[in-house]
Design an enzyme around this catalytic site. Structure first.
Site, mmCIF file in Angstrom:
data_model
loop_
_atom_site.group_PDB
_atom_site.id
_atom_site.type_symbol
_atom_site.label_atom_id
_atom_site.label_comp_id
_atom_site.label_asym_id
_atom_site.label_seq_id
_atom_site.Cartn_x
_atom_site.Cartn_y
_atom_site.Cartn_z
ATOM 1 N N ARG A 118 3.422 20.570 6.926
ATOM 2 C CA ARG A 118 3.563 18.871 6.846
ATOM 3 C C ARG A 118 4.947 19.522 7.877
ATOM 4 O O ARG A 118 5.064 19.327 8.887
ATOM 5 C CB ARG A 118 4.236 18.301 6.096
ATOM 6 C CG ARG A 118 3.008 17.548 5.754
ATOM 7 C CD ARG A 118 3.454 16.508 3.880
ATOM 8 N NE ARG A 118 4.475 15.546 5.275
ATOM 9 C CZ ARG A 118 5.479 14.997 5.292
ATOM 10 N NH1 ARG A 118 6.167 16.181 4.500
ATOM 11 N NH2 ARG A 118 6.179 14.239 6.148
ATOM 12 N N CYS A 176 -0.581 33.680 10.690
ATOM 13 C CA CYS A 176 -0.600 34.275 11.983
ATOM 14 C C CYS A 176 0.300 33.213 13.129
ATOM 15 O O CYS A 176 -0.901 32.895 13.396
ATOM 16 C CB CYS A 176 -1.798 35.207 12.256
ATOM 17 S SG CYS A 176 -1.600 36.971 13.735
ATOM 18 N N TYR A 180 5.673 18.387 11.858
ATOM 19 C CA TYR A 180 6.279 17.220 12.108
ATOM 20 C C TYR A 180 7.907 17.520 12.207
ATOM 21 O O TYR A 180 8.509 16.682 11.925
ATOM 22 C CB TYR A 180 6.116 15.756 11.192
ATOM 23 C CG TYR A 180 4.555 15.300 10.348
ATOM 24 C CD1 TYR A 180 4.122 14.524 11.362
ATOM 25 C CD2 TYR A 180 4.013 15.683 8.953
ATOM 26 C CE1 TYR A 180 2.349 14.587 10.542
ATOM 27 C CE2 TYR A 180 3.005 15.607 8.959
ATOM 28 C CZ TYR A 180 1.629 14.820 9.191
ATOM 29 O OH TYR A 180 1.201 14.264 8.976
ATOM 30 N N GLY A 230 2.326 4.823 -1.131
ATOM 31 C CA GLY A 230 1.269 6.593 -0.677
ATOM 32 C C GLY A 230 2.517 7.401 -1.118
ATOM 33 O O GLY A 230 2.741 7.376 -2.446
ATOM 34 N N ARG A 231 3.132 7.965 -0.089
ATOM 35 C CA ARG A 231 3.777 8.828 -0.554
ATOM 36 C C ARG A 231 4.840 8.299 -1.631
ATOM 37 O O ARG A 231 4.932 8.889 -2.359
ATOM 38 C CB ARG A 231 5.097 8.654 0.515
ATOM 39 C CG ARG A 231 5.932 10.076 0.778
ATOM 40 C CD ARG A 231 6.360 10.001 1.779
ATOM 41 N NE ARG A 231 6.164 9.742 3.299
ATOM 42 C CZ ARG A 231 5.472 10.982 4.212
ATOM 43 N NH1 ARG A 231 5.650 11.619 3.496
ATOM 44 N NH2 ARG A 231 4.456 10.294 5.259
ATOM 45 N N GLU A 243 0.996 -1.641 -0.328
ATOM 46 C CA GLU A 243 0.071 -0.061 0.241
ATOM 47 C C GLU A 243 0.878 0.999 0.163
ATOM 48 O O GLU A 243 1.242 1.846 1.107
ATOM 49 C CB GLU A 243 -0.878 -0.384 1.290
ATOM 50 C CG GLU A 243 -2.074 -0.997 1.372
ATOM 51 C CD GLU A 243 -2.261 -1.344 2.417
ATOM 52 O OE1 GLU A 243 -3.598 -1.863 2.790
ATOM 53 O OE2 GLU A 243 -1.738 -0.745 4.072
HETATM 54 N N1 LLP Z 1 -0.654 1.698 4.370
HETATM 55 C C1 LLP Z 1 -1.048 1.989 6.187
HETATM 56 C C2 LLP Z 1 -2.975 1.813 6.603
HETATM 57 C C3 LLP Z 1 -1.141 3.596 6.126
HETATM 58 O O1 LLP Z 1 -1.856 3.476 7.224
HETATM 59 C C4 LLP Z 1 -0.510 4.405 5.302
HETATM 60 C C5 LLP Z 1 -0.326 5.996 6.025
HETATM 61 C C6 LLP Z 1 -0.332 3.713 4.274
HETATM 62 C C7 LLP Z 1 -0.427 2.640 3.713
HETATM 63 C C8 LLP Z 1 0.566 4.921 3.704
HETATM 64 O O2 LLP Z 1 2.085 5.417 3.860
HETATM 65 P P1 LLP Z 1 3.034 6.015 3.114
HETATM 66 O O3 LLP Z 1 3.281 4.965 2.203
HETATM 67 O O4 LLP Z 1 2.310 6.998 2.689
HETATM 68 O O5 LLP Z 1 3.979 6.131 3.576
HETATM 69 N N2 LLP Z 1 0.424 12.557 7.259
HETATM 70 C C9 LLP Z 1 2.161 11.600 7.584
HETATM 71 C C10 LLP Z 1 1.879 10.560 6.944
HETATM 72 C C11 LLP Z 1 0.520 9.372 7.479
HETATM 73 C C12 LLP Z 1 0.397 8.655 6.916
HETATM 74 C C13 LLP Z 1 -0.696 7.456 7.763
HETATM 75 N N3 LLP Z 1 -0.391 6.048 7.338
HETATM 76 C C14 LLP Z 1 2.534 12.799 7.033
HETATM 77 O O6 LLP Z 1 2.188 13.633 6.190
HETATM 78 O O7 LLP Z 1 3.742 12.607 6.305
#
Ligand code: LLP
Length: 426
Positions: free
Chosen positions: A320, A351, A324, A282-283, A280
């Site tokens: 971000r 602000c 973070y 994302g990033r 899965e």
């Molecule tokens: N699968 C599950 C169950 C997850 O909870 C997440 C991310 C992913 C996949 C995808 O993770 P990635 O490949 O994108 O790292 N808002 C934070 C990131 C939070 C990620 C939460 N879960 C940021 O801006 O860095």
């Protein structure tokens, strides 16, 4: 072909984009998204049988993004009814969706089931109980994965660590057998397999290998003691992208080779059948595919301390850095060929003292009216954008094959007020 010394992103002149659509502006490259998916296809999906990829849509989700995923035959990891709604509306097949969440409500689960979502990833015993009460009378079985908590202390920002013992996510390994029994006690629920997601922004493979070892041992127990096969293993996302030192970004192909080899070895050793393997990311797919364009405004020099260069966005379009401590790189879009001779801090316009996008970056000398491109803002920027200080959300442009197309229009002040109910006669 480059026609000027401006900064080109994915073959498009970013100064021209800023002038055409205004700033702040999100720019997303369909070419880069497809290139990234291409790597996943070649090094994982086409290479190993029984593999599937579900894009973690929380990183960036629009209907156009879904259409790319449909075309590339990549599934969607959704974490809310809103994400499921968006995916379905864009035409994603429900069976290509996996549904996550540590507190899915009765309504969320009803929505997912009535829309035939492919797999629900249950996160707690309480959720299994809720589901057990919901499915009787259904004319089919609902396929479930169990999100496990493998109790792993991964090295990342504490907010992105999702598999330590002290976490709201997942069922502990000790409770797994009870969870499987509870699922299979219901005529309309089917245990399909296990899931873990260790965290986000991970660069070390060891955490994944440790989790896989722990999980395969439990798969073996489930097989031996309950005579139940684990058909699917979903190892989540988290594959790190370095925003500053790009060479540190996870080599997806190398990662997957190591993971698949170790998984196959363990399955063989434990005489278990090969489980289907899901990822899965994302990033890893979307971070490099986005940039944000800003206009430079006030410049404040504090002699001997620092020079603040303020831009016309900030926390509302990219929370971000303040949430973070995330780091970004940037270029001056209209001075891309000029020497980087000035150390500055890029501040947002909110602000709030913490509204700083980049501390201490060397850039060409900046003046009011210059355009700044903050790089690699594709992941979790648009999706976490907000209206702080009553700021309308920026427009979003897709670029593809050197052409640009407005995908999301800039919000207006009326958009900001559109949900408020006000009695004009009062
Ligand atoms: N699968 C599950 C169950 C997850 O909870 C997440 C991310 C992913 C996949 C995808 O993770 P990635 O490949 O994108 O790292 N808002 C934070 C990131 C939070 C990620 C939460 N879960 C940021 O801006 O860095």
């Amino acid at each position: 072909m480059k026609k000027s010394s401006n900064y080109y992103f994915s073959g498009v002149d970013t100064v021209a984009l800023a002038q055409k659509y205004g700033t702040p502006l999100y720019v997303v490259s369909e070419d880069i998204i497809r290139e990234k998916i291409g790597v996943i296809r070649k090094s994982f999906l086409d290479k190993y049988p029984g593999t599937k990829a579900f894009y973690a849509s929380k990183a960036f989700l629009t209907q156009r993004m879904c259409k790319i995923l449909i075309d590339e035959n990549i599934g969607v990891d959704a974490v809310s009814s809103g994400e499921i709604y968006t995916a379905l509306k864009a035409g994603v097949k429900p069976e290509h969706i996996v549904f996550h969440g540590n507190n899915k409500t009765f309504d969320d689960l009803t929505y997912a089931i009535s829309n035939h979502v492919g797999k629900i990833v249950v996160d707690s015993m309480s959720e299994i109980e809720l589901l057990s009460g919901l499915v009787p009378g259904l004319d089919r079985k609902v396929n479930l994965l169990i999100r496990t908590n493998p109790s792993i202390e991964a090295e990342t920002h504490q907010y992105m660590n999702t598999a330590r013992k002290d976490s709201k996510f997942g069922i502990s390994l000790n409770e797994l057998q009870d969870a499987v029994k509870l699922i299979n006690a219901s005529e309309n629920l089917h245990y399909s397999g296990l899931h873990f997601h260790i965290g986000s922004q991970l660069f070390k493979i060891d955490f994944y290998l440790e989790a896989i070892r722990k999980i395969v041992a439990r798969m073996k127990e489930i097989k031996d003691q309950l005579q139940i096969d684990t058909e699917v293993l979903n190892i989540g996302g988290g594959y790190g992208v370095d925003y500053i030192e790009k060479e540190k970004t996870v080599d997806f192909s190398e990662f997957m080779d190591t993971i698949v080899n170790e998984l196959n070895r363990l399955l063989k050793e434990n005489e278990l059948k090969m489980a289907d393997l899901y990822v899965e990311p994302g990033r890893w797919i979307i971070a490099n595919a986005g940039i944000t364009l800003y206009s430079v405004g006030t410049i404040k020099e504090i002699p001997g301390i620092r020079t603040f260069v303020s831009v016309d966005g900030g926390m509302p379009d990219n929370i971000r850095p303040s949430l973070y401590g995330a780091k970004y790189s940037a270029v001056v879009a209209n001075k891309a060929d000029q020497p980087k001779e000035e150390l500055v801090t890029i501040a947002g316009k909110c602000c709030e003292t913490g509204d700083v996008l980049i501390y201490d970056i060397c850039l060409p000398k900046l003046e009011r009216g210059d355009y700044l491109a903050v790089l690699d803002t594709g992941a979790y920027n648009y999706s976490m954008s907000n209206h702080y200080n009553m700021t309308p959300k920026p427009a979003l442009v897709f670029v593809k094959n050197g052409e640009d197309e407005l995908s999301i229009r800039r919000q207006t002040y009326d958009d900001l007020l559109s949900c408020e109910i006000i009695d004009e006669d009062a």
